[in-house]
Design an enzyme around this catalytic site. Sequence first.
Site, PDB file in Angstrom:
ATOM      1  CG  ASP A   1      -1.869   1.237   1.141  1.00  0.00           C
ATOM      2  OD1 ASP A   1      -2.629   1.319   0.173  1.00  0.00           O
ATOM      3  OD2 ASP A   1      -1.791   2.111   2.019  1.00  0.00           O
TER       4      ASP A   1
ATOM      5  CG  ASP B   1      -5.775   5.173   3.348  1.00  0.00           C
ATOM      6  OD1 ASP B   1      -4.722   4.939   3.978  1.00  0.00           O
ATOM      7  OD2 ASP B   1      -5.766   5.535   2.152  1.00  0.00           O
TER       8      ASP B   1
HETATM    9  O1  DOR Z   1      -3.161   9.009   0.826  1.00  0.00           O
HETATM   10  C1  DOR Z   1      -2.504   8.033   1.122  1.00  0.00           C
HETATM   11  N1  DOR Z   1      -1.624   8.053   2.130  1.00  0.00           N
HETATM   12  N2  DOR Z   1      -2.644   6.907   0.397  1.00  0.00           N
HETATM   13  C2  DOR Z   1      -1.847   5.842   0.552  1.00  0.00           C
HETATM   14  O2  DOR Z   1      -2.037   4.873  -0.134  1.00  0.00           O
HETATM   15  C3  DOR Z   1      -0.736   5.896   1.528  1.00  0.00           C
HETATM   16  C4  DOR Z   1      -1.039   6.844   2.604  1.00  0.00           C
HETATM   17  C5  DOR Z   1       0.140   7.153   3.488  1.00  0.00           C
HETATM   18  O3  DOR Z   1       0.852   6.234   3.869  1.00  0.00           O
HETATM   19  O4  DOR Z   1       0.326   8.329   3.842  1.00  0.00           O
END
Ligand code: DOR
Length: 437
Positions: A161, A314
Amino acid sequence: MPRVGLFVIENVRAVDPSRSLDETVDVVVEKGRIHALGPGAGTEARSSENATVLDGSGKWLLPGFVDLHAHLREPGHEYKEDVESGLRAAAAGGYSDVCVMPNTNPVNDTRAITDMLVSRAKDAGGTRLHPIGAITVGQNGHELTEMAELRDGGCVGVSDDGKCVMSSAVMRRALEYAKNFDIPVIQHAEDHDLTRGAQMHEGAVSEKLGLRGWPRVAEDIIVARDLILAEYVAARYHVAHISTHGAVRLVSEAKNRGIPVTCEVTPHHLLLTDESVLGYQTACKVNPPLREAVDVAAIKKALADGTIDAIATDHAPHSPLEKDCEFDAASPGLMGLELCFGLLLELVRNRDITLERFVDALSTAPAKIAGIERPTLEEGSSASFTLVDPERRWTAERGTLHTKSTNTPFLGREILGKVLLTLAGGDVAYDMDGAIS
Ligand code: DOR
């Protein structure tokens, strides 16, 4: 973490989709277990002088929430968040379980990092942590990790990810390998060739702001390819933070054909569009980017009908260093563990989704995807639940949250619906009003 002896919640609306339960009941918790649950079940226990009695009128008792996707930043970026602060934020958000992404520094691509996370979480107590290991070493996209070791250490899935597994050959091998351990491969679906330099969703707003756009097809192409691979090798595939109407359609078709695919959606992709970026709002810079109304409508509908299985935060904490800067330089991500439930309750109020589906998407469905013990309100089970007040008004403000970071466009917004109490595996993880601890 305190384990309380005996307490009773009276007259509470208990909702547990895994048991088709939606009823006003008393619940008796003794030594960390649900001793009894049903109408009038608290009568005997309440007369015991050791019992703490809570009035549950107007409140809801739900199975503990399970987050499939949080970034707790340890090791490496503890100034943004660490295991302890992240788990406290999770508990305050109603989560009994949280799965943590491996894009730390170093990346969680070895048993040693996995063990360290598990041990840090044990020390912290409360909400339980489930690591997600990397698919490839250092998230380099080429060399597969030792998934057997990661799984033995407690990893509930693998993901790169933040980065997409671009190589079809590597993705095929990852699916084949992970299949042996019955863990899902969780894809960050973004064709990096199509998003190089991109800052936000590609559309009228990106044009107006003069920012390089990130087309929907960058997500759709990867999802389409991966579904072909998942079907070919008959392996479990999970789409992280789905955001486009096209990807939702592809998942829906694949599910209809029996391909073992699941997916998740974030609160921000359900509540915001690319218009929120107007004014170069770095708090709204996120990956995948906020899309358009047509996407939001499609993902809401898909969440309602179960095409989208789970709600995942997330939770991506960043400090002012990464956010109070020019848009191009800002890091993508929003924090979300503490706000998710209250913000999304609006979907239930607006009848976009039923309460039953909402709770399923927050708890039962993600627990199944992660293959962890399902939080339930079943008598005899260890108490992993959350008590919420759907009518409590509150405002997320700096200094009042448990996370170390404040990167969210929802700061200062009045929210209707608050988590009051969270138990995880019989322990009190969060007790807002000090009602039982
Ligand atoms: O917006 C995001 N931030 N998308 C991701 O896939 C990773 C995440 C991060 O780790 O800050």
